[in-house]
Design a protein around this motif. Sequence first.
Motif, PDB file in Angstrom:
ATOM      1  N   ALA A 102       0.832  -1.206   0.000  1.00  8.49           N
ATOM      2  CA  ALA A 102       0.000   0.000   0.000  1.00  8.49           C
ATOM      3  C   ALA A 102       0.868   1.258   0.000  1.00  8.49           C
ATOM      4  CB  ALA A 102      -0.924  -0.003   1.216  1.00  8.49           C
ATOM      5  N   GLN A 103       1.952   1.240   0.767  1.00  8.33           N
ATOM      6  CA  GLN A 103       2.866   2.390   0.810  1.00  8.33           C
ATOM      7  C   GLN A 103       3.598   2.563  -0.515  1.00  8.33           C
ATOM      8  OE1 GLN A 103       5.076   1.059   4.263  1.00  8.33           O
ATOM      9  NE2 GLN A 103       4.190   2.659   5.555  1.00  8.33           N
ATOM     10  N   ILE A 104       3.983   1.452  -1.126  1.00  9.69           N
ATOM     11  CA  ILE A 104       4.671   1.512  -2.420  1.00  9.69           C
ATOM     12  C   ILE A 104       3.759   2.098  -3.490  1.00  9.69           C
ATOM     13  CG2 ILE A 104       5.622   0.081  -4.283  1.00  9.69           C
ATOM     14  CD1 ILE A 104       6.715  -1.794  -2.123  1.00  9.69           C
ATOM     15  N   LEU A 105       2.501   1.699  -3.468  1.00  8.19           N
ATOM     16  CA  LEU A 105       1.555   2.171  -4.471  1.00  8.19           C
ATOM     17  C   LEU A 105       1.265   3.666  -4.332  1.00  8.19           C
ATOM     18  CD1 LEU A 105      -0.937  -0.833  -4.407  1.00  8.19           C
ATOM     19  CD2 LEU A 105       0.560  -0.198  -6.301  1.00  8.19           C
ATOM     20  N   LYS A 106       1.325   4.181  -3.114  1.00 11.43           N
ATOM     21  CA  LYS A 106       1.010   5.587  -2.884  1.00 11.43           C
ATOM     22  C   LYS A 106       2.228   6.504  -3.003  1.00 11.43           C
ATOM     23  CE  LYS A 106      -2.873   4.622   0.245  1.00 11.43           C
ATOM     24  NZ  LYS A 106      -3.389   4.775   1.628  1.00 11.43           N
ATOM     25  N   ALA A 107       3.420   5.930  -2.927  1.00 16.90           N
ATOM     26  CA  ALA A 107       4.644   6.736  -2.888  1.00 16.90           C
ATOM     27  C   ALA A 107       4.999   7.315  -4.254  1.00 16.90           C
ATOM     28  CB  ALA A 107       5.809   5.880  -2.381  1.00 16.90           C
ATOM     29  N   ASP A 108       5.766   8.420  -4.214  1.00 14.53           N
ATOM     30  CA  ASP A 108       6.360   8.969  -5.439  1.00 14.53           C
ATOM     31  C   ASP A 108       7.382   7.953  -5.940  1.00 14.53           C
ATOM     32  OD1 ASP A 108       7.788  10.284  -7.387  1.00 14.53           O
ATOM     33  OD2 ASP A 108       8.065  12.126  -6.243  1.00 14.53           O
ATOM     34  N   ARG A 119       9.199  -4.030  -6.897  1.00 11.65           N
ATOM     35  CA  ARG A 119       7.901  -4.512  -6.417  1.00 11.65           C
ATOM     36  C   ARG A 119       6.757  -3.730  -7.051  1.00 11.65           C
ATOM     37  NH1 ARG A 119       4.517  -8.418  -5.301  1.00 11.65           N
ATOM     38  NH2 ARG A 119       2.964  -7.878  -3.718  1.00 11.65           N
ATOM     39  N   LEU A 120       6.936  -2.409  -7.233  1.00 14.25           N
ATOM     40  CA  LEU A 120       5.903  -1.606  -7.886  1.00 14.25           C
ATOM     41  C   LEU A 120       5.657  -2.098  -9.305  1.00 14.25           C
ATOM     42  CD1 LEU A 120       4.021   0.871  -8.033  1.00 14.25           C
ATOM     43  CD2 LEU A 120       5.995   2.203  -8.792  1.00 14.25           C
ATOM     44  N   MET A 121       6.730  -2.365 -10.045  1.00 22.10           N
ATOM     45  CA  MET A 121       6.579  -2.829 -11.416  1.00 22.10           C
ATOM     46  C   MET A 121       5.989  -4.237 -11.442  1.00 22.10           C
ATOM     47  SD  MET A 121       7.388  -0.109 -12.696  1.00 22.10           S
ATOM     48  CE  MET A 121       6.800  -0.707 -14.271  1.00 22.10           C
ATOM     49  N   GLU A 122       6.321  -5.028 -10.447  1.00 27.18           N
ATOM     50  CA  GLU A 122       5.712  -6.367 -10.360  1.00 27.18           C
ATOM     51  C   GLU A 122       4.198  -6.251 -10.199  1.00 27.18           C
ATOM     52  OE1 GLU A 122       5.969 -10.402  -7.530  1.00 27.18           O
ATOM     53  OE2 GLU A 122       7.158  -8.613  -7.048  1.00 27.18           O
TER      54      GLU A 122
END
Length: 227
Positions: A102-108, A119-122
């Motif tokens: 959830a933090q990765i998805l919301k982060a810049d 992980r975001l690209m995954e």
Amino acid sequence: MAKTYYAEGRQVAYVLRGLFILGGLGIYFSIPGLHWGFFFGILFGSVILGEIFGRMWTSKRRKDKKAKKSSRTSGVKQVSTTKAKSRAHNTSAKAPMKKTDAQILKADVRTLSGTDFERLMELYYIDQGYTVQRVGGSGDHEVDLILKGKEGYKIAVQCKRWKQDVGNDIVLRLKAGKQVHGCYDAWIVTTSNFTKAAKEAADKLNIKLINGLSLDERLKRWDRIAK
């Protein structure tokens, strides 16, 4: 050191022996009529007392030496323990906390670590309908993710959360990694851009390049905050 202390003890014994003999003889000759046995008793007693006090001196010196050595060793261990605890504390304080999805998805995206960017690209490619295998780590041959689409063929993906431009060395290594992992295609995704040499190499090797501007557009179209 043991020999030095022994020598000191012997010197103390000799000095005390002489003093006891002189003192004893002084008393012996100052008192008229004493039996001659006292004379030999004084000599014998002086030798015995000198030996006793000499050995006591040696024993005391050795004990003092051991006590000082033990104190220094204890101090060194205490300092070492304190330093080890301090290093552990500093390491713990510097170690970044692992972000949740959830933090990765919301982060810049440009504030993410390299691992979090992977992980975001995954997550992105999973949402695009791919089956994703996370590779990364030592011996990955520049392959972070392996995508498998509905068609069944595999795509090797290298993720670079960089500020500087990606060079052609990464392109060449991904070419080899693509073959090692048995992939049909290869892509490089970066938050920055690519050098001219990297673009030329990728064009010849049929490797797809996705730069920061293109990535931003893809992420904007992807409603990642709602995931």
